[in-house]
Design a protein around this motif. Structure first.
Motif, PDB file in Angstrom:
ATOM      1  N   LEU A  12      30.795  38.736  81.705  1.00 44.14           N
ATOM      2  CA  LEU A  12      29.744  38.977  80.704  1.00 44.14           C
ATOM      3  C   LEU A  12      28.474  38.212  81.066  1.00 44.14           C
ATOM      4  N   ASP A  13      28.632  36.947  81.436  1.00 41.24           N
ATOM      5  CA  ASP A  13      27.457  36.144  81.770  1.00 41.24           C
ATOM      6  C   ASP A  13      26.678  36.760  82.929  1.00 41.24           C
ATOM      7  N   ILE A  14      27.377  37.126  83.983  1.00 40.74           N
ATOM      8  CA  ILE A  14      26.687  37.711  85.142  1.00 40.74           C
ATOM      9  C   ILE A  14      25.993  39.013  84.727  1.00 40.74           C
ATOM     10  N   THR A  45      35.203  28.174  78.398  1.00 42.18           N
ATOM     11  CA  THR A  45      36.227  28.737  79.285  1.00 42.18           C
ATOM     12  C   THR A  45      35.814  28.684  80.754  1.00 42.18           C
ATOM     13  N   ALA A  46      34.562  28.279  81.007  1.00 41.33           N
ATOM     14  CA  ALA A  46      34.104  28.150  82.401  1.00 41.33           C
ATOM     15  C   ALA A  46      34.583  26.848  83.022  1.00 41.33           C
ATOM     16  N   SER A  47      34.958  25.887  82.176  1.00 43.43           N
ATOM     17  CA  SER A  47      35.335  24.575  82.703  1.00 43.43           C
ATOM     18  C   SER A  47      36.591  24.689  83.561  1.00 43.43           C
ATOM     19  N   GLN A  74      36.577  37.068  81.615  1.00 42.09           N
ATOM     20  CA  GLN A  74      35.740  37.833  80.687  1.00 42.09           C
ATOM     21  C   GLN A  74      34.378  37.146  80.511  1.00 42.09           C
ATOM     22  N   GLY A  75      34.418  35.815  80.332  1.00 47.74           N
ATOM     23  CA  GLY A  75      33.186  35.046  80.131  1.00 47.74           C
ATOM     24  C   GLY A  75      32.241  35.174  81.313  1.00 47.74           C
ATOM     25  N   VAL A  76      32.767  35.010  82.502  1.00 47.86           N
ATOM     26  CA  VAL A  76      31.857  35.008  83.662  1.00 47.86           C
ATOM     27  C   VAL A  76      31.343  36.428  83.963  1.00 47.86           C
ATOM     28  N   ASP A 129      32.177  21.030  88.449  1.00 42.85           N
ATOM     29  CA  ASP A 129      32.782  20.772  89.764  1.00 42.85           C
ATOM     30  C   ASP A 129      31.858  21.051  90.953  1.00 42.85           C
ATOM     31  N   LYS A 130      30.718  21.713  90.708  1.00 44.87           N
ATOM     32  CA  LYS A 130      29.813  22.054  91.817  1.00 44.87           C
ATOM     33  C   LYS A 130      28.951  20.852  92.223  1.00 44.87           C
ATOM     34  N   LEU A 131      28.706  19.955  91.257  1.00 44.62           N
ATOM     35  CA  LEU A 131      27.778  18.851  91.498  1.00 44.62           C
ATOM     36  C   LEU A 131      28.362  17.833  92.461  1.00 44.62           C
ATOM     37  N   GLN A 163      40.097  25.371  82.203  1.00 47.66           N
ATOM     38  CA  GLN A 163      40.380  26.678  81.572  1.00 47.66           C
ATOM     39  C   GLN A 163      40.008  27.854  82.476  1.00 47.66           C
ATOM     40  N   ARG A 164      39.473  27.537  83.664  1.00 50.83           N
ATOM     41  CA  ARG A 164      38.778  28.554  84.459  1.00 50.83           C
ATOM     42  C   ARG A 164      39.640  29.754  84.856  1.00 50.83           C
ATOM     43  N   TYR A 165      40.807  29.517  85.371  1.00 51.52           N
ATOM     44  CA  TYR A 165      41.527  30.662  85.932  1.00 51.52           C
ATOM     45  C   TYR A 165      42.407  31.320  84.874  1.00 51.52           C
ATOM     46  N   CYS A 185      39.184  30.781  95.238  1.00 49.74           N
ATOM     47  CA  CYS A 185      37.881  30.242  94.825  1.00 49.74           C
ATOM     48  C   CYS A 185      37.482  30.940  93.530  1.00 49.74           C
ATOM     49  N   GLY A 186      36.231  30.741  93.086  1.00 50.95           N
ATOM     50  CA  GLY A 186      35.775  31.316  91.825  1.00 50.95           C
ATOM     51  C   GLY A 186      35.493  32.813  91.911  1.00 50.95           C
ATOM     52  N   PHE A 187      35.143  33.395  90.766  1.00 45.91           N
ATOM     53  CA  PHE A 187      34.961  34.842  90.684  1.00 45.91           C
ATOM     54  C   PHE A 187      33.831  35.346  91.606  1.00 45.91           C
ATOM     55  N   GLY A 188      32.725  34.607  91.635  1.00 43.33           N
ATOM     56  CA  GLY A 188      31.588  35.028  92.465  1.00 43.33           C
ATOM     57  C   GLY A 188      31.983  35.027  93.930  1.00 43.33           C
ATOM     58  N   CYS A 189      32.679  34.000  94.307  1.00 43.37           N
ATOM     59  CA  CYS A 189      33.156  33.865  95.684  1.00 43.37           C
ATOM     60  C   CYS A 189      34.152  34.986  96.008  1.00 43.37           C
ATOM     61  N   GLN A 190      35.018  35.296  95.070  1.00 44.94           N
ATOM     62  CA  GLN A 190      35.992  36.384  95.291  1.00 44.94           C
ATOM     63  C   GLN A 190      35.283  37.736  95.423  1.00 44.94           C
ATOM     64  N   VAL A 206      18.898  32.375  82.560  1.00 45.39           N
ATOM     65  CA  VAL A 206      18.989  31.038  83.151  1.00 45.39           C
ATOM     66  C   VAL A 206      20.461  30.704  83.381  1.00 45.39           C
ATOM     67  N   HIS A 207      20.794  30.342  84.594  1.00 47.61           N
ATOM     68  CA  HIS A 207      22.169  29.907  84.877  1.00 47.61           C
ATOM     69  C   HIS A 207      22.133  28.458  85.347  1.00 47.61           C
ATOM     70  N   VAL A 208      22.822  27.598  84.607  1.00 48.16           N
ATOM     71  CA  VAL A 208      22.869  26.181  84.964  1.00 48.16           C
ATOM     72  C   VAL A 208      24.291  25.845  85.400  1.00 48.16           C
ATOM     73  N   ARG A 209      24.454  25.647  86.692  1.00 47.40           N
ATOM     74  CA  ARG A 209      25.791  25.369  87.245  1.00 47.40           C
ATOM     75  C   ARG A 209      25.957  23.870  87.391  1.00 47.40           C
ATOM     76  N   ARG A 210      26.959  23.334  86.730  1.00 45.13           N
ATOM     77  CA  ARG A 210      27.183  21.885  86.797  1.00 45.13           C
ATOM     78  C   ARG A 210      28.637  21.609  87.195  1.00 45.13           C
ATOM     79  N   GLN A 252      27.376  31.158  93.542  1.00 46.50           N
ATOM     80  CA  GLN A 252      27.661  32.585  93.751  1.00 46.50           C
ATOM     81  C   GLN A 252      27.458  33.384  92.468  1.00 46.50           C
ATOM     82  N   VAL A 253      27.508  32.691  91.338  1.00 48.76           N
ATOM     83  CA  VAL A 253      27.230  33.363  90.061  1.00 48.76           C
ATOM     84  C   VAL A 253      25.752  33.788  90.043  1.00 48.76           C
ATOM     85  N   CYS A 254      24.884  32.855  90.421  1.00 51.54           N
ATOM     86  CA  CYS A 254      23.449  33.134  90.502  1.00 51.54           C
ATOM     87  C   CYS A 254      23.185  34.223  91.545  1.00 51.54           C
TER      88      CYS A 254
HETATM   89  P1  GDP Z   1      29.985  28.890  92.513  1.00 43.48           P
HETATM   90  O1  GDP Z   1      31.122  27.939  92.619  1.00 43.48           O
HETATM   91  O2  GDP Z   1      28.993  28.474  91.463  1.00 43.48           O
HETATM   92  O3  GDP Z   1      29.345  29.175  93.821  1.00 43.48           O
HETATM   93  O4  GDP Z   1      30.514  30.288  91.961  1.00 43.48           O
HETATM   94  P2  GDP Z   1      31.973  30.937  91.902  1.00 43.48           P
HETATM   95  O5  GDP Z   1      31.829  32.151  91.058  1.00 43.48           O
HETATM   96  O6  GDP Z   1      32.535  31.111  93.239  1.00 43.48           O
HETATM   97  O7  GDP Z   1      32.887  29.888  91.120  1.00 43.48           O
HETATM   98  C1  GDP Z   1      32.472  29.299  89.933  1.00 43.48           C
HETATM   99  C2  GDP Z   1      33.288  29.772  88.757  1.00 43.48           C
HETATM  100  O8  GDP Z   1      33.019  28.854  87.674  1.00 43.48           O
HETATM  101  C3  GDP Z   1      32.866  31.113  88.220  1.00 43.48           C
HETATM  102  O9  GDP Z   1      33.438  32.182  88.869  1.00 43.48           O
HETATM  103  C4  GDP Z   1      33.292  30.990  86.769  1.00 43.48           C
HETATM  104  O10 GDP Z   1      34.679  31.152  86.650  1.00 43.48           O
HETATM  105  C5  GDP Z   1      32.905  29.555  86.456  1.00 43.48           C
HETATM  106  N1  GDP Z   1      31.483  29.492  86.036  1.00 43.48           N
HETATM  107  C6  GDP Z   1      30.468  28.867  86.653  1.00 43.48           C
HETATM  108  N2  GDP Z   1      29.315  29.028  85.979  1.00 43.48           N
HETATM  109  C7  GDP Z   1      29.595  29.789  84.909  1.00 43.48           C
HETATM  110  C8  GDP Z   1      28.821  30.316  83.831  1.00 43.48           C
HETATM  111  O11 GDP Z   1      27.612  30.131  83.714  1.00 43.48           O
HETATM  112  N3  GDP Z   1      29.474  31.061  82.914  1.00 43.48           N
HETATM  113  C9  GDP Z   1      30.807  31.310  82.994  1.00 43.48           C
HETATM  114  N4  GDP Z   1      31.349  32.060  82.040  1.00 43.48           N
HETATM  115  N5  GDP Z   1      31.568  30.843  83.986  1.00 43.48           N
HETATM  116  C10 GDP Z   1      30.979  30.092  84.942  1.00 43.48           C
END
Ligand code: GDP
Length: 456
Positions: A342-344, A325-327, A338-340, A257-259, A330-332, A109-114, A251-255, A360-362
C-alpha cells in the motif's frame, strides 16, 4: 522534436537545479561562520524564489507548442506495445514447448529487494524470449504466496514439468528451463542486464524520457504488480479512508535496520525542505495556494508523530499500522506485506517523491511513478544516492566539458568525451566518479557530464 532538442531541454533543467544546489550549499557554509547572517538569508530567499520561477518556466516550456501532448501520446503508445509484449511472452499457447525461467520470490531480504530480484528475472526472460515462472512458495511475507495480492503473472504457463538447470557457464543460453540465482552470483553478466533497455525502443524512449531505464523498470513493475480483485478493493477503500488527493508529495523515511548499515540518518526537516520547495513551485505554476498534502510512509512510528506535531501547515496522509508492521520484529508477515505494498502504491500515486534512493522501497515508488507521467524522471528528490539497480553492469556518464581540478577539493580532471563511472551525486553541485581514461577517482561539477544509455 529531435532527441538533441529534448536532451538539451532536460540538461538545462538539471543545470538550473544544479546551480541551486551549488549556491545554496555554499551559502549555508558561509552562514555558519559569518556575521552577515541576515544578508545571507536575504540572498538565499531571493535566490530560491528566482530558481523556483526558472524551474516553473522550464516546466511550462516542456509542455508548450504541443510538446506535452506529443510526449503523452508517445509514452502511452509505447506502454501499450510493451504491456502487450509482456502479456504475449507470459501467456504462450504452447507452454510445454516454451523455454522457461524459474525465479524464486523468496530472496532473503525485504519486499523491494525481492521485487527487484523478480524484475531482473523478468528482464532476463524478456531478452532471452522465455516465459517466466514465479515460484512464491514459502514466501517469508505470506505463505499464500504472491497471488495473495497480485494477479498471476501467467494464465497459461504456471509450472514447468522439465527439470531446471542452474545458471552456470553458458548453459543459461541453451537449457530448456533455467533457475535464476541472485544477480550478485552471476559473474558473466549478459549485456541486457540493468541498466540496459531494449534497443528497438531506444529512439523513442530516449526522446520522451530523461531516464529510460527507470521508465522501463516501471513498465515491468506495472505488469508484475497488477492487484488481484480483492486487493484492488482494499486499495480503493484505503484511498477513500485516507481521502487521498492530488496534489500530493510522497515522502518515504527509511530508518530502523537500514541506518548505519546501508544508509545514513536524515532528519524529517531535510525531507520537508524539499516538500516545501515542491509546493512553492506548484503554487507558482497553478497561481493558487494549494493544500500541502503529504503521503508519509516510514518504518519508524516516531516520524509520524513528529510530522503531525511539527508541521501544522501540511496535511499528512499516513497509516500508523503500516509503520508498526514495518518494524523488523513484525516485518515478515502478511500484514507487513500489505502495509508496504500500500505504501509503495500511494507514494507512486503522488506528484513528487522525496526519499532516499538507497532504499528499494523508494526506488520502487520512483519506478512506478513513471507509469503515470510521460516523463517523471525529475519528479523526485533523493537525499542520498542517484538511481541505481543492485547488481547493475555499469552506470557511465560522459564529460561534455573539460575540467581542471581546483587544488585541495578532491576534484579530478575531465576531458570532453571522457567516460566516467558514476558513483553518486553529492547534491551540492558536485558528483563523484572514476574517470575511466585516467582511472582517477574524485569529484567534478555535475553540470559537466551527461548520461549514457545502454541498450540491447
Ligand atoms: P530497503 O531495505 O529499504 O532497501 O528496502 P526493502 O524493501 O528491500 O526492505 C525493507 C522492508 O522494510 C520493506 O520491504 C518493508 O517490509 C519494510 N519497510 C521499510 N520502509 C517501509 C515503509 O515506509 N512502509 C512499510 N509499510 N514498510 C516499510
Amino acid at each position: 522534436p529531435s532527441e538533441e532538442f529534448e536532451s538539451l531541454r532536460r540538461k538545462i533543467f538539471n543545470d538550473v537545479q544544479d546551480v541551486s544546489y551549488f549556491v545554496n550549499n555554499q551559502l549555508q557554509k558561509l552562514n555558519r561562520n559569518s556575521n552577515l547572517n541576515d544578508k545571507i538569508k536575504f540572498i538565499q530567499k531571493n535566490f530560491q524564489e528566482r530558481i523556483n520561477l526558472l524551474s516553473v518556466e522550464l516546466e511550462n516550456l516542456s509542455e508548450s507548442d504541443t510538446l506535452g501532448d506529443w510526449r503523452k501520446v508517445e509514452s502511452e503508445n509505447l506502454a501499450i506495445k510493451i504491456q502487450n509484449e509482456f502479456h504475449d511472452l507470459q501467456n504462450p499457447s504452447d507452454c510445454e514447448k516454451r523455454k522457461k525461467i524459474i525465479c524464486d520470490l523468496n530472496k532473503s531480504c525485504g519486499f523491494g529487494c525481492q521485487m527487484h530480484h523478480v524484475m531482473y528475472c523478468f528482464i532476463t526472460s524478456y531478452f532471452m524470449n522465455r516465459t517466466l515462472i514465479l515460484d512464491s512458495n514459502d514466501w517469508r511475507y505470506n505463505s499464500h504466496g504472491y497471488e495473495a495480492y497480485f494477479k498471476p503473472i501467467s494464465k497459461t504457463c504456471k509450472t514447468s514439468k522439465e527439470k531446471s538447470t542452474d545458471w552456470t557457464g553458458n548453459q543459461y543460453e541453451t537449457a530448456d528451463v533455467i533457475r535464476m540465482p541472485v544477480i550478485d552470483e552471476i559473474t558473466n553478466k549478459p549485456e541486457f542486464f540493468p541498466l540496459a533497455i531494449p534497443k528497438k525502443y531506444l529512439n523513442s524512449l530516449s526522446r520522451f524520457h530523461g531516464d529510460p531505464f527507470v521508465w522501463w523498470a516501471g513498465q515491468i513493475l506495472n505488469y508484475l504488480m497488477r492487484f488481484n480483485t480483492k486487493f484492488e478493493e482494499l486499495v480503493q477503500n484505503v484511498k477513500k479512508k485516507l481521502n487521498f488527493q492530488a496534489p500530493c508529495v510522497g515522502v518515504h523515511v527509511r530508518r530502523t535496520d537500514k541506518l548505519g548499515t546501508e544508509a545514513s540518518f536524515h532528519a524529517l526537516s531535510e525531507y520537508m525542505t524539499h516538500v516545501k520547495e515542491f509546493y512553492d513551485r506548484y503554487d507558482l505554476k497553478t497561481s493558487i495556494k494549494n493544500t500541502r498534502t503529504v503521503y508519509l510512509a516510514t518504518d519508524e512510528l516516531e516520524v509520524m508523530k513528529e510530522a503531525k506535531q511539527n508541521y501544522p501547515d501540511y496535511v499528512f496522509l499516513m497509516d500508523e499500522t503500516n509503520a508498526k508492521t514495518a518494524s523488523l520484529n513484525q516485518r515478515y508477515s502478511p500484514e507487513s506485506a500489505q502495509g508496504v505494498i500500500l505504501d509503495i502504491h500511494f507514494l507512486s500515486q503522488c506528484d513528487f517523491l522525496v526519499c532516499t534512493l538507497s532504499s528499494q522501497v523508494c526506488r520502487m515508488a520512483y519506478e512506478l511513478i513513471q507509469t503515470r507521467y510521460p516523463d517523471a524522471s525529475l519528479r523526485f528528490k533523493s537525499l542520498d544516492d542517484v538511481y541505481y539497480y543492485g547488481g547493475q553492469l555499469r552506470h557511465n556518464v560522459i564529460a561534455v566539458l573539460d575540467h581542471e581540478p581546483n587544488p585541495g577539493y578532491g576534484e579530478i580532471e575531465l576531458k570532453k568525451g571522457d567516460l566516467i563511472g558514476l558513483a553518486g551525486n553529492h547534491w551540492d553541485g558536485y558528483s563523484k566518479g572514476k574517470n575511466l581514461r585516467t582511472l582517477q577517482e574524485g569529484l567534478f561539477p555535475s553540470y559537466k557530464i551527461r548520461n549514457t544509455i545502454d541498450s540491447y
